[in-house]
Design a protein around this motif. Structure first.
Motif, PDB file in Angstrom:
ATOM      1  N   LEU A  43      -3.837  -6.307   0.132  1.00  0.00           N
ATOM      2  CA  LEU A  43      -2.730  -6.979   0.796  1.00  0.00           C
ATOM      3  C   LEU A  43      -2.624  -6.464   2.221  1.00  0.00           C
ATOM      4  O   LEU A  43      -2.624  -5.263   2.462  1.00  0.00           O
ATOM      5  CB  LEU A  43      -1.423  -6.706   0.043  1.00  0.00           C
ATOM      6  N   GLN A  44      -2.542  -7.396   3.176  1.00  0.00           N
ATOM      7  CA  GLN A  44      -2.399  -7.019   4.577  1.00  0.00           C
ATOM      8  C   GLN A  44      -0.924  -7.025   4.936  1.00  0.00           C
ATOM      9  O   GLN A  44      -0.325  -8.074   5.149  1.00  0.00           O
ATOM     10  CB  GLN A  44      -3.171  -7.981   5.467  1.00  0.00           C
ATOM     11  N   VAL A  45      -0.344  -5.842   4.975  1.00  0.00           N
ATOM     12  CA  VAL A  45       1.066  -5.668   5.317  1.00  0.00           C
ATOM     13  C   VAL A  45       1.145  -4.713   6.484  1.00  0.00           C
ATOM     14  O   VAL A  45       0.427  -3.703   6.525  1.00  0.00           O
ATOM     15  CB  VAL A  45       1.864  -5.123   4.098  1.00  0.00           C
ATOM     16  N   ARG A  46       1.995  -5.015   7.425  1.00  0.00           N
ATOM     17  CA  ARG A  46       2.075  -4.179   8.626  1.00  0.00           C
ATOM     18  C   ARG A  46       2.681  -2.806   8.341  1.00  0.00           C
ATOM     19  O   ARG A  46       2.325  -1.821   8.963  1.00  0.00           O
ATOM     20  CB  ARG A  46       2.910  -4.888   9.689  1.00  0.00           C
ATOM     21  N   ASN A  47       3.589  -2.751   7.393  1.00  0.00           N
ATOM     22  CA  ASN A  47       4.207  -1.474   7.044  1.00  0.00           C
ATOM     23  C   ASN A  47       3.220  -0.642   6.219  1.00  0.00           C
ATOM     24  O   ASN A  47       2.747  -1.082   5.164  1.00  0.00           O
ATOM     25  CB  ASN A  47       5.486  -1.728   6.238  1.00  0.00           C
ATOM     26  N   LYS A  48       2.918   0.554   6.693  1.00  0.00           N
ATOM     27  CA  LYS A  48       1.908   1.379   6.041  1.00  0.00           C
ATOM     28  C   LYS A  48       2.348   1.826   4.650  1.00  0.00           C
ATOM     29  O   LYS A  48       1.558   1.820   3.701  1.00  0.00           O
ATOM     30  CB  LYS A  48       1.607   2.600   6.912  1.00  0.00           C
ATOM     31  N   ARG A  51       2.169  -1.035   2.251  1.00  0.00           N
ATOM     32  CA  ARG A  51       0.773  -1.381   2.004  1.00  0.00           C
ATOM     33  C   ARG A  51       0.127  -0.415   1.009  1.00  0.00           C
ATOM     34  O   ARG A  51      -0.631  -0.822   0.116  1.00  0.00           O
ATOM     35  CB  ARG A  51       0.002  -1.380   3.324  1.00  0.00           C
ATOM     36  N   GLN A  52       0.422   0.881   1.131  1.00  0.00           N
ATOM     37  CA  GLN A  52      -0.133   1.864   0.194  1.00  0.00           C
ATOM     38  C   GLN A  52       0.401   1.661  -1.221  1.00  0.00           C
ATOM     39  O   GLN A  52      -0.340   1.775  -2.198  1.00  0.00           O
ATOM     40  CB  GLN A  52       0.188   3.274   0.684  1.00  0.00           C
ATOM     41  N   LYS A  57      -0.605  -0.213  -6.772  1.00  0.00           N
ATOM     42  CA  LYS A  57      -0.228  -1.080  -7.890  1.00  0.00           C
ATOM     43  C   LYS A  57      -1.384  -1.984  -8.287  1.00  0.00           C
ATOM     44  O   LYS A  57      -1.666  -2.179  -9.484  1.00  0.00           O
ATOM     45  CB  LYS A  57       0.990  -1.900  -7.490  1.00  0.00           C
ATOM     46  N   LEU A  58      -2.072  -2.527  -7.300  1.00  0.00           N
ATOM     47  CA  LEU A  58      -3.226  -3.377  -7.592  1.00  0.00           C
ATOM     48  C   LEU A  58      -4.348  -2.593  -8.266  1.00  0.00           C
ATOM     49  O   LEU A  58      -5.009  -3.083  -9.187  1.00  0.00           O
ATOM     50  CB  LEU A  58      -3.717  -4.004  -6.283  1.00  0.00           C
TER      51      LEU A  58
END
Length: 338
Positions: A43-48, A51-52, A57-58
């Motif tokens: 997932l491309q999320v700006r919040n680090k 995103r982690q 979870k994945l």
């Protein structure tokens, strides 16, 4: 005049660009586009931090699905597939030796080591001389040589200093030595091992890597290597070609005949993908049914670089086999020479 200046100022203000704040709808649209899934599954999320957490979870969900599939395969009655390894995909060439190959048996009966294995030599016990390269070895190499001298029976450690190899070989022939082992070093660690069988050869050059002392092993718990007072049992694994059999016979000739099984010491030379792993173990009988192995050390890895006829001769020696650069010999991952 004053009125004209005011008109010009008003015209300049009209020409200035108007900066407007972006609406919240645009930012929400950008976040929705950035949170889309990529083909790789991340997932491309700006919040680090977010995103982690999403990636962890994945990853947990993938591991759970794999575990369910593994349990389903174990419960099913379907036959298991054999794992596909490089060793099982090995290409057999013309040098591969069968058990009843008459040509190979003739070569073994006529090689330089036949007198030792048939016990026709003057002395059935091998007598080894272990030394280093010219000069003074470093502390680690010196400790490694001393541990080798302790576990190899009938071995003498000689500080070479500035003595040439040819003069040492002449003196060894007079004193009845059977093998010469020379360890070279690079950047303070052993890098090359020469084994020369006397008096007729052959001489083999190995690249020596991953040398570890007995104190560095977990199973030994900081204890130093003790003097081996019994004749150990020798195990040679996966030497299947003509060159491999020749290497195995030279390594076996370093140890005396008739191992003392009551001493419970084992020395193993395991060949895997042309890397020869040296290990020294001892049996530990816990009870009548359970037996364990304790590694005593030292340990190291060898890779054959060349085979030379006769004793060591760097200038005029005749080579039987040489490992050439990668673009000539190491063209396929499934092709091995030992």
């Amino acid at each position: 005049m004053v009125r004209r200046k005011k008109d010009s100022d008003s015209n300049d203000n009209d020409k200035r660009p108007i900066h407007r704040k972006q609406s919240k709808k645009i930012t929400n649209d950008d976040d929705e586009e950035s949170s889309t899934r990529t083909p790789s599954g991340t997932l491309q999320v700006r919040n680090k931090m977010v995103r982690q957490l999403l990636y962890a979870k994945l990853k947990r969900s993938k591991s759970k699905s794999k575990l369910k599939e593994r349990k389903a395969r174990q419960q099913s009655d379907e036959p298991r597939e054999e794992p596909k390894t490089i060793e099982k995909k090995r290409l057999r060439d013309e040098t591969w030796v069968d058990e009843n190959d008459q040509e190979t048996l003739d070569d073994i009966s006529n090689d330089e080591l036949n007198n030792y294995f048939t016990r026709q030599a003057d002395s059935t016990e091998p007598k080894l001389l272990l030394t280093s390269q010219e000069g003074f070895p470093t502390s680690f190499t010196n400790k490694f040589l001393k541990e080798l001298a302790r576990i190899l029976p009938n071995t003498t450690y000689f500080q070479r200093r500035h003595h040439p190899i040819k003069r040492i070989i002449k003196k060894m022939n007079k004193l009845g030595y059977t093998d010469l082992l020379v360890v070279n070093e690079d950047h303070g660690k052993p890098c090359t091992l020469y084994i020369s069988h006397l008096p007729e050869g052959p001489t083999m050059k190995f690249r020596l890597t991953n040398a570890r002392l007995s104190k560095q092993l977990r199973s030994n718990r900081g204890k130093s290597c003790a003097k081996l007072t019994v004749r150990p049992e020798i195990i040679l694994n996966n030497f299947n070609t003509r060159i491999g059999i020749r290497v195995g016979r030279l390594l076996a000739a370093l140890f005396p005949h008739d191992p003392q099984y009551k001493g419970r010491h084992i020395i193993t030379f395991h060949n895997q993908r042309d890397f020869v792993f040296f290990r020294h173990h001892m049996y530990l009988f816990k009870n009548e049914k359970k037996v364990a192995l304790q590694e005593l050390g030292p340990r190291f890895t060898l890779k054959l670089k060349s085979i030379q006829h006769g004793t060591f001769d760097a200038l005029y020696g005749e080579y039987e086999w040489i490992h050439k650069p990668k673009h000539k010999m190491d063209t396929e991952r499934t092709k091995f020479f030992l």
